[in-house]
Write an enzyme that holds these catalytic residues in place. Sequence first.
Site, short mmCIF file in Angstrom:
data_model
loop_
_atom_site.label_atom_id
_atom_site.label_comp_id
_atom_site.label_asym_id
_atom_site.label_seq_id
_atom_site.Cartn_x
_atom_site.Cartn_y
_atom_site.Cartn_z
N ALA A 70 0.82 -1.22 0.00
CA ALA A 70 0.00 0.00 0.00
C ALA A 70 0.85 1.26 0.00
O ALA A 70 0.42 2.29 -0.54
CB ALA A 70 -0.94 0.00 1.21
N THR A 71 2.04 1.22 0.59
CA THR A 71 2.89 2.42 0.58
C THR A 71 3.25 2.82 -0.84
O THR A 71 3.11 3.99 -1.23
CB THR A 71 4.16 2.20 1.42
OG1 THR A 71 3.79 2.09 2.80
CG2 THR A 71 5.13 3.37 1.26
N GLN A 183 -6.46 -0.92 5.56
CA GLN A 183 -6.95 -1.46 6.84
C GLN A 183 -8.43 -1.83 6.77
O GLN A 183 -9.02 -2.20 7.78
CB GLN A 183 -6.74 -0.42 7.95
CG GLN A 183 -5.29 -0.12 8.27
CD GLN A 183 -4.64 -1.17 9.15
OE1 GLN A 183 -5.23 -2.21 9.47
NE2 GLN A 183 -3.40 -0.93 9.55
N SER A 202 -3.49 -3.53 0.75
CA SER A 202 -2.24 -4.09 1.27
C SER A 202 -2.43 -5.57 1.59
O SER A 202 -3.36 -5.95 2.30
CB SER A 202 -1.81 -3.34 2.53
OG SER A 202 -0.69 -3.96 3.13
N GLY A 203 -1.54 -6.42 1.08
CA GLY A 203 -1.66 -7.85 1.30
C GLY A 203 -1.50 -8.27 2.75
O GLY A 203 -2.27 -9.08 3.27
N HIS A 204 -0.50 -7.71 3.43
CA HIS A 204 -0.19 -8.21 4.78
C HIS A 204 -1.11 -7.67 5.86
O HIS A 204 -0.90 -7.92 7.05
CB HIS A 204 1.28 -7.94 5.14
CG HIS A 204 1.58 -6.51 5.50
ND1 HIS A 204 1.83 -6.11 6.79
CD2 HIS A 204 1.66 -5.41 4.74
CE1 HIS A 204 2.06 -4.82 6.81
NE2 HIS A 204 1.97 -4.37 5.58
N THR A 242 9.62 -7.69 -12.80
CA THR A 242 9.06 -9.03 -12.97
C THR A 242 7.99 -9.29 -11.91
O THR A 242 8.22 -9.07 -10.72
CB THR A 242 10.17 -10.09 -12.85
OG1 THR A 242 11.17 -9.81 -13.83
CG2 THR A 242 9.61 -11.49 -13.06
N CYS A 328 4.59 2.01 11.63
CA CYS A 328 5.51 2.89 10.89
C CYS A 328 6.11 3.98 11.77
O CYS A 328 7.09 4.62 11.41
CB CYS A 328 4.79 3.53 9.70
SG CYS A 328 4.38 2.33 8.42
#
Length: 381
Positions: A70-71, A183, A202-204, A242, A328
């Site tokens: 996301a950043t 979030q 965001s994946g995590h 890639t 962060c």
Amino acid sequence: MHSVYLDYNASTPCDEHVIEAMNPHWVEFGNPHSNHLFGIRKQTIVADCLDTLSEIYDCLPEDILFTSGATEANNLAIFSGIKLAKRENPTANIILTSYLEHKSVLEPLKVIAQRENLEVVYVDITQEGFIDLADFEQKVASNQVLWASVCMTNGEIGTNQPIAEIASMCQSHGIILHVDGSQAGYCDIQFDELDIDYLTISGHKIYAPSGIGLLISKHLQNVEFEPMIYGGGQQNDLRSGTLPMPLIVGLTKACEILNEIKAEESNSLIDLRNYLLDSLSNNLSIKVHGSLENRHPGNLHLAIEGVDAFQLLNNLQPYVAFSLGSACNGLNRDYPKLMDCIGVSKQEFESSFRITVGRMTTKEEIDFSINKIKYKVQSIE
């Protein structure tokens, strides 16, 4: 039981089904951008993932761009999107946002405003932790607004923002709307129906691996949209590099799982969160920041009266993991603007922390954590 993880807003563990889906792709060789059998197989998998994600998020496959998270997605939306918006609306000079936003939104906005001779204006936040819609409307009416950046769910106090109402105001005034949805896994995210311009995922934060995210935007198809990363011309020249096949497969699987169980899981997390809050409130003076009615189902941002949160966190290691705020910020305890906006004093902030339950949290882990927290609070007092 040696340690309990209660910091799901910072990062979620990877779901075991996501790991299973990714496993074959770690050992399969071949570049997905090569024009031979091995590359074409991977191209087919990417296309299938894009189709699945487009159905989940109510957008076109060509509206989706894979990023490192996301950043990066927020930075790309802001730096490239604002330049594009400025070309199309050269007289507008105001960016609207608020202190509910993550640093990956607030910091790029400051930089682009300086570069493009724009002004960042901050919208008021209610004491319940929501964007003040009346103030947003007033600022729209009294300024030439080019752009607005509004999170769907705040990552610290967990409140869900009124995106539909904000999107409606932006559309009626020709304002480009960027929404950070990193979030907001438990919200109903329908990109086309909401009629927003840029959305980041965001994946995590949703039980996928770290290192993968999405930027969703109808503006990606504009030939004047500028990439930030140049090189091999992958993803229609919008982001060279890639494609990481295992991460893309993992993110897609995580989105599928969450889409299927979102409502049920949200209710179970609310039950766990409320159990945690009620148990802590027994014999401790607790204050929760932000409304409990419309927030991330696993999130609590709270203060324990008379207790230094930094000392409490240190004393609880290695038994219980929570955080003092956004990951962060690290261990930075500067008094944040958000706390000031919602009426949390500096003294109360020093007693505040974020604790979040998630998919893997058990009631036994909460009981263990409550006992540890209460014991350490007594030792501090």
